[in-house]
Design a protein around this motif. Sequence first.
Motif, PDB file in Angstrom:
ATOM      1  N   UNK A 158      31.800 -69.837 -59.373  1.00 34.38           N
ATOM      2  CA  UNK A 158      33.029 -70.368 -58.795  1.00 34.38           C
ATOM      3  C   UNK A 158      33.855 -69.189 -58.299  1.00 34.38           C
ATOM      4  N   UNK A 159      35.169 -69.369 -58.217  1.00 33.05           N
ATOM      5  CA  UNK A 159      36.044 -68.268 -57.832  1.00 33.05           C
ATOM      6  C   UNK A 159      35.918 -67.075 -58.774  1.00 33.05           C
ATOM      7  N   UNK A 160      35.303 -67.263 -59.923  1.00 32.93           N
ATOM      8  CA  UNK A 160      35.076 -66.161 -60.868  1.00 32.93           C
ATOM      9  C   UNK A 160      34.218 -65.050 -60.260  1.00 32.93           C
ATOM     10  N   UNK A 161      33.486 -65.355 -59.222  1.00 38.18           N
ATOM     11  CA  UNK A 161      32.661 -64.304 -58.605  1.00 38.18           C
ATOM     12  C   UNK A 161      33.521 -63.108 -58.234  1.00 38.18           C
ATOM     13  N   UNK A 162      34.784 -63.368 -57.863  1.00 41.04           N
ATOM     14  CA  UNK A 162      35.672 -62.281 -57.452  1.00 41.04           C
ATOM     15  C   UNK A 162      36.127 -61.445 -58.634  1.00 41.04           C
ATOM     16  N   UNK A 163      36.100 -62.012 -59.829  1.00 42.54           N
ATOM     17  CA  UNK A 163      36.499 -61.236 -60.998  1.00 42.54           C
ATOM     18  C   UNK A 163      35.497 -60.114 -61.267  1.00 42.54           C
ATOM     19  N   UNK A 164      34.223 -60.425 -61.156  1.00 46.19           N
ATOM     20  CA  UNK A 164      33.212 -59.381 -61.339  1.00 46.19           C
ATOM     21  C   UNK A 164      33.249 -58.391 -60.181  1.00 46.19           C
ATOM     22  N   UNK A 165      33.456 -58.897 -58.982  1.00 48.96           N
ATOM     23  CA  UNK A 165      33.376 -58.046 -57.795  1.00 48.96           C
ATOM     24  C   UNK A 165      34.504 -57.012 -57.758  1.00 48.96           C
ATOM     25  N   UNK A 166      35.729 -57.430 -58.068  1.00 52.82           N
ATOM     26  CA  UNK A 166      36.819 -56.446 -58.007  1.00 52.82           C
ATOM     27  C   UNK A 166      36.724 -55.444 -59.159  1.00 52.82           C
ATOM     28  N   UNK A 167      36.222 -55.890 -60.313  1.00 58.76           N
ATOM     29  CA  UNK A 167      36.054 -54.963 -61.429  1.00 58.76           C
ATOM     30  C   UNK A 167      35.011 -53.905 -61.090  1.00 58.76           C
ATOM     31  N   UNK A 168      33.884 -54.335 -60.533  1.00 63.72           N
ATOM     32  CA  UNK A 168      32.843 -53.359 -60.211  1.00 63.72           C
ATOM     33  C   UNK A 168      33.268 -52.434 -59.072  1.00 63.72           C
ATOM     34  N   UNK A 169      34.064 -52.959 -58.156  1.00 61.40           N
ATOM     35  CA  UNK A 169      34.556 -52.095 -57.076  1.00 61.40           C
ATOM     36  C   UNK A 169      35.469 -51.011 -57.639  1.00 61.40           C
ATOM     37  N   UNK A 170      36.320 -51.376 -58.564  1.00 65.69           N
ATOM     38  CA  UNK A 170      37.172 -50.364 -59.182  1.00 65.69           C
ATOM     39  C   UNK A 170      36.337 -49.374 -59.993  1.00 65.69           C
ATOM     40  N   UNK A 171      35.404 -49.879 -60.780  1.00 63.84           N
ATOM     41  CA  UNK A 171      34.548 -48.982 -61.575  1.00 63.84           C
ATOM     42  C   UNK A 171      33.837 -47.981 -60.676  1.00 63.84           C
ATOM     43  N   UNK A 172      33.308 -48.454 -59.570  1.00 63.44           N
ATOM     44  CA  UNK A 172      32.613 -47.562 -58.631  1.00 63.44           C
ATOM     45  C   UNK A 172      33.532 -46.465 -58.141  1.00 63.44           C
ATOM     46  N   UNK A 173      34.796 -46.807 -57.905  1.00 59.25           N
ATOM     47  CA  UNK A 173      35.744 -45.840 -57.341  1.00 59.25           C
ATOM     48  C   UNK A 173      36.170 -44.767 -58.332  1.00 59.25           C
ATOM     49  N   UNK A 174      35.954 -45.021 -59.630  1.00 65.86           N
ATOM     50  CA  UNK A 174      36.375 -44.043 -60.647  1.00 65.86           C
ATOM     51  C   UNK A 174      35.175 -43.443 -61.381  1.00 65.86           C
ATOM     52  N   UNK A 175      34.000 -43.575 -60.771  1.00 66.38           N
ATOM     53  CA  UNK A 175      32.812 -42.966 -61.347  1.00 66.38           C
ATOM     54  C   UNK A 175      32.183 -43.749 -62.475  1.00 66.38           C
ATOM     55  N   UNK A 176      32.556 -45.018 -62.606  1.00 63.65           N
ATOM     56  CA  UNK A 176      31.987 -45.856 -63.650  1.00 63.65           C
ATOM     57  C   UNK A 176      30.725 -46.558 -63.184  1.00 63.65           C
ATOM     58  N   UNK A 177      30.116 -47.347 -64.058  1.00 60.48           N
ATOM     59  CA  UNK A 177      28.895 -48.073 -63.685  1.00 60.48           C
ATOM     60  C   UNK A 177      29.210 -49.216 -62.722  1.00 60.48           C
ATOM     61  N   UNK A 178      28.268 -49.553 -61.884  1.00 58.39           N
ATOM     62  CA  UNK A 178      28.391 -50.705 -61.006  1.00 58.39           C
ATOM     63  C   UNK A 178      27.009 -51.057 -60.509  1.00 58.39           C
ATOM     64  N   UNK A 179      26.875 -52.225 -59.931  1.00 50.62           N
ATOM     65  CA  UNK A 179      25.568 -52.703 -59.499  1.00 50.62           C
ATOM     66  C   UNK A 179      25.624 -53.172 -58.057  1.00 50.62           C
ATOM     67  N   UNK A 180      24.905 -52.507 -57.143  1.00 50.31           N
ATOM     68  CA  UNK A 180      24.835 -53.006 -55.763  1.00 50.31           C
ATOM     69  C   UNK A 180      24.300 -54.432 -55.696  1.00 50.31           C
ATOM     70  N   UNK A 181      23.397 -54.754 -56.619  1.00 50.25           N
ATOM     71  CA  UNK A 181      22.832 -56.108 -56.632  1.00 50.25           C
ATOM     72  C   UNK A 181      23.909 -57.137 -56.989  1.00 50.25           C
ATOM     73  N   UNK A 182      24.775 -56.786 -57.941  1.00 50.22           N
ATOM     74  CA  UNK A 182      25.871 -57.696 -58.290  1.00 50.22           C
ATOM     75  C   UNK A 182      26.787 -57.915 -57.091  1.00 50.22           C
ATOM     76  N   UNK A 183      27.150 -56.855 -56.416  1.00 49.52           N
ATOM     77  CA  UNK A 183      28.050 -56.954 -55.268  1.00 49.52           C
ATOM     78  C   UNK A 183      27.436 -57.843 -54.190  1.00 49.52           C
ATOM     79  N   UNK A 184      26.175 -57.617 -53.884  1.00 51.90           N
ATOM     80  CA  UNK A 184      25.508 -58.408 -52.849  1.00 51.90           C
ATOM     81  C   UNK A 184      25.430 -59.877 -53.259  1.00 51.90           C
ATOM     82  N   UNK A 185      25.119 -60.116 -54.534  1.00 49.56           N
ATOM     83  CA  UNK A 185      25.003 -61.494 -55.009  1.00 49.56           C
ATOM     84  C   UNK A 185      26.343 -62.208 -54.972  1.00 49.56           C
ATOM     85  N   UNK A 186      27.407 -61.499 -55.348  1.00 53.49           N
ATOM     86  CA  UNK A 186      28.728 -62.132 -55.364  1.00 53.49           C
ATOM     87  C   UNK A 186      29.212 -62.452 -53.949  1.00 53.49           C
TER      88      UNK A 186
END
Length: 655
Positions: A158-186
Amino acid sequence: MGEQFVPSMPAGADWDRDQWVAYADRLLAAARPFASAGNARITFPGAEGGYGRAVDGLEGFARTFLLAGFRIAGARGEGVDDLIDFYARGIAAGVDPDAEDRWVRLDEHGQAKVEAASLAVVLDMTRPWIWERLDATTRERVIAYLAPAVGDDTYPKTNWLWFRLVVETFLRSVGGPWSPEDVAADLALHDSLVREDGWISDGFERAYDHYVGWALHVYPVLWSRMQGADELAGDRTAGDVALLDRYLQDAVALVGGDGSPLVQGRSLIYRYAAAAPFWVGAIAGVPSVPLGQLRRAAGAMVGHFAERGAPDADGILSLGWHDEWRMLAQSYSGTGSPYWAVKGLLGIALPADHPVWTAEPIALPIETGDDLRSVRAAGWIVSATAADGIVRVINHGTDKALAGGLVGDSPLYARIGYSTATAPLLDADAWLAPLEQSAVLVSGDGRVTHRSAMELLDVRVQDDTDGRVGIATSRSRAHWITPRPAENRHGAGVAGDVEIAGTVEIHSLVRGPWEVRLVRVTDLTAAGVEAVALRIGGWAVAADADAGITRVVAEDGALAAAGALRSSIRSLGVDVAASVVVRADAGPLGAYSAVPVVETAVAPGEWTAVIVELSATDAAPQSPAGVVIDADGTISVTWPDARATTSRLIDSGRA
């Protein structure tokens, strides 16, 4: 009968930036006394929410942090040092695993995934003033706190897809873990939920509500401005803005003449969060809806509540609509939940030199005249009347159900009509036996059918020399349901054991405050069909006292009036038994709710025609209405204003 109704936009529609900021500052100041020792939890007074006190406190922090972030960003960090220090201290405690007021982790409770998105968005938005000032240990702990989002496939589709997406985008920007597959899927999931004319379904159910705006359109724009998001977005942002632009053309037409949003869908305790898409339209620079109209729409909504007790005298947003009415909340809601309303204050993130603050105010559609339009994705006909300021939606396509899924009707989604001036009944009976804005079969022992999941057959506006008429049609497998116990209520109808009663077609012809509702039972499949009646309900109106409701019952129909509103239903040629049903504590707009109802015998294959009205009690006198239905599906209507129109129904299987 009743008081005079004069629609008036609230003062908030004309607020300048200083007034917006003052309102925000009041909310933020009122939250401070309820902070924990380390500021990590803000637990507002009231009964514990469905997810417990720890989640209540996390919500209180994260959702007021949204508002603090808007305030800090709009001020460009100047003059808000105390706000920065307060929330920075709360972040440090929240991610400290040894702190007494630490935050519930994402792998401990699903609600933390929602709140983590607010943390991520604001940490990015206020990066120079909060994130970059946190010590190294706290930054590492923030990353560790957010990291469980990566690869977590339990987020609802549901709209929850954006909750994972913005968290991973922030993590990526600060050198944290993230998943290109998650971003593409969301992103792919979001695109799969896009429907006609910029509307987006909140999941694969037919769920069209305020989440379309305050989540599914807001997050794409905010996300596109996060650090590094442009590298993930590719060329999609222009398309997202185009969808937002088209959606806003309808959204501005759904604001009532008193600034009220539509009282429809779940999470209504978020109130003026419904103003968020107007601000995000200003942020994105949409081409079709002027800045002055976007600001006016947002201000009208916030002002509507500000003038009616939200926040309350203590500056707190309670669980309710104008004032506290906890039955409006979902089972998971806690005392911090209403603060998602602050999305409607997103505009203060725009600095004082942004052109939205000096744009010439532009009237909303409801202020300039009557409006009639269709929202094809949702199966809605929208009819707004400037004289009384009411926006009405006649619904033939939204039920928060999967296509073909036979469940109970949610009062928040599956009723035939919703408006900015009325509320659906939401007491226990409302979930089991639809009454207001319904057309149901009633068994001899009192069981009432449901229409989810209805089949949308037609939704359009006819515009010709006979006059404009909104036309919508749906067919349902009317069914009785024996509900199963449910642990959580998230706004959908009850599930249970189903017994099919028959097939029911409903055709709506809409002009101004009127709907000519044509109902036909094409077959009855239940045992004991001779004991089945057809019951049709009109709009629910509300008053603070039973004595404030006027009831008029006649041979051909019934009328209920309360305050400035009247609701009526009259038969057009069919013998009926009429009544006004009054219920106590059944809706958020008053202590008593009244619904005019008619009931008639079922004649399979024959039409039952009624005219349903919601208008001001001081509306002009009316002429008798009439309808003629020809064998070829031509419908000739004489309306109460003496206008005559001719329409054709779609071919719905007539013999």
